[in-house]
Design a protein around this motif. Structure first.
Motif, PDB file in Angstrom:
ATOM      1  N   TYR A 284       6.076  14.145 -10.088  1.00 54.16           N
ATOM      2  CA  TYR A 284       4.979  13.722 -10.961  1.00 54.16           C
ATOM      3  C   TYR A 284       3.844  14.718 -10.811  1.00 54.16           C
ATOM      4  CZ  TYR A 284       1.081  10.991 -12.814  1.00 54.16           C
ATOM      5  OH  TYR A 284      -0.018  10.573 -13.543  1.00 54.16           O
TER       6      TYR A 284
ATOM      7  N   LEU B 246       6.132  13.846 -15.902  1.00 49.01           N
ATOM      8  CA  LEU B 246       7.315  13.968 -15.053  1.00 49.01           C
ATOM      9  C   LEU B 246       7.946  15.340 -15.262  1.00 49.01           C
ATOM     10  CD1 LEU B 246       8.854  10.415 -15.594  1.00 49.01           C
ATOM     11  CD2 LEU B 246       7.669  11.276 -13.552  1.00 49.01           C
TER      12      LEU B 246
ATOM     13  N   PRO C  75       2.251   6.736  -9.374  1.00 48.35           N
ATOM     14  CA  PRO C  75       3.596   7.166  -8.988  1.00 48.35           C
ATOM     15  C   PRO C  75       4.119   6.571  -7.680  1.00 48.35           C
ATOM     16  CG  PRO C  75       2.023   8.842  -8.364  1.00 48.35           C
ATOM     17  CD  PRO C  75       1.219   7.711  -8.950  1.00 48.35           C
TER      18      PRO C  75
END
Length: 267
Positions: A162, A167, A150
């Motif tokens: 995240y 997500l 991420p």
């Protein structure tokens, strides 16, 4: 010698008019036939026009042409998505710069009410703009769903969290979701390659598939092969939805950041 013109006889005008009034016979045209006294033969039926000959110069589109068209559409969608994200990040950068200048110009102890309100409005605008994320492939994989990077490289998260390999949506709205996976192998087994994106929500049981792609007959013989799978579509997501990516076999995934990635942005 006598003048002969005196002996000329004048003809009365009515007599001359009678000689000129000659009656002509009437003629009628019927279906292209001049009809005076006799009847014309019956008109033969007109044959219909033949149907148009199809144009055989235009050949049906082949599978290769259809694949080229699909690849072009996908490329345009990716380009539009990246353009939208780039513009959003450019606006965020300028807003953050303006906020920093406003904070530096004013004393933290004595900020005028008008300036404080302006700073608050700009902070809210920055928060609304930060609804995007782009995750890249992580070669360290233990289990499904896929683990992502991420932060490093091209990866980032802005207004999207995240967490737990997915997500997390913190605001209900329309989102464009996309995912790309590159499968590659050194031997041909022709197992079905599956690539899917699904969502979970703590208020709903189970998971719900958003997009899915399956690949078959992607290799021949014992040669090295590669196949790319791309998914992308627009969805209305709710707050607390979490999105994840699954594949059929982790060992066949190439985790280069330019080949395998996952992300979204809010419209």
């Amino acid at each position: 010698m006598e003048d002969h013109t005196k002996h000329a006889r004048s003809v009365p005008l009515p007599a001359m008019q009678q000689n000129l009034n000659y009656v002509y016979p009437q003629i009628f045209w019927v279906d292209g036939c001049a009809n005076t006294s006799t009847s014309c033969p019956p008109t033969p039926p007109v044959a219909p026009f033949p149907p148009p000959v199809p144009d055989r110069s235009k050949k049906p589109r082949s599978k290769r042409d259809r694949r080229s068209g699909s690849f072009l559409v996908i490329s345009m969608l990716i380009l539009l998505a990246l353009t939208g994200v780039g513009l959003s990040m450019f606006q965020i950068f300028h807003l953050e710069k303006e906020l920093a200048e406003l904070r530096e110009s004013a004393s933290p102890e004595h900020i005028p009410p008008a300036l404080e309100k302006l700073i608050e409005q700009k902070e809210q605008l920055v928060k609304r703009e930060r609804k995007a994320a782009h995750l890249t492939g992580n070669p360290v994989q233990w289990d499904l769903p896929l683990e992502w990077e991420p932060v490093s490289g091209h990866a980032f998260t802005s207004g999207i969290q995240y967490r737990d390999r997915g997500l997390l949506i913190n605001e209900t709205g329309l989102y464009f979701v996309y995912s790309s996976v590159l499968f590659r192998g050194s031997t041909c087994s022709n197992h079905v390659l599956t690539h899917l994106v699904y969502k979970r929500n703590p208020t709903l049981p189970g998971s719900h598939v958003l997009m899915e792609d399956k690949g078959i007959n992607y290799c021949a013989g014992q040669k090295i092969w590669a196949r790319r799978s791309y998914l992308g579509a627009l969805f209305k997501l709710r707050k607390m939805d979490s999105l994840h990516v699954n594949v059929s076999k982790i060992a066949l995934v190439n985790f280069e950041e330019s080949m395998t990635f996952f992300g979204l942005f809010k419209l």
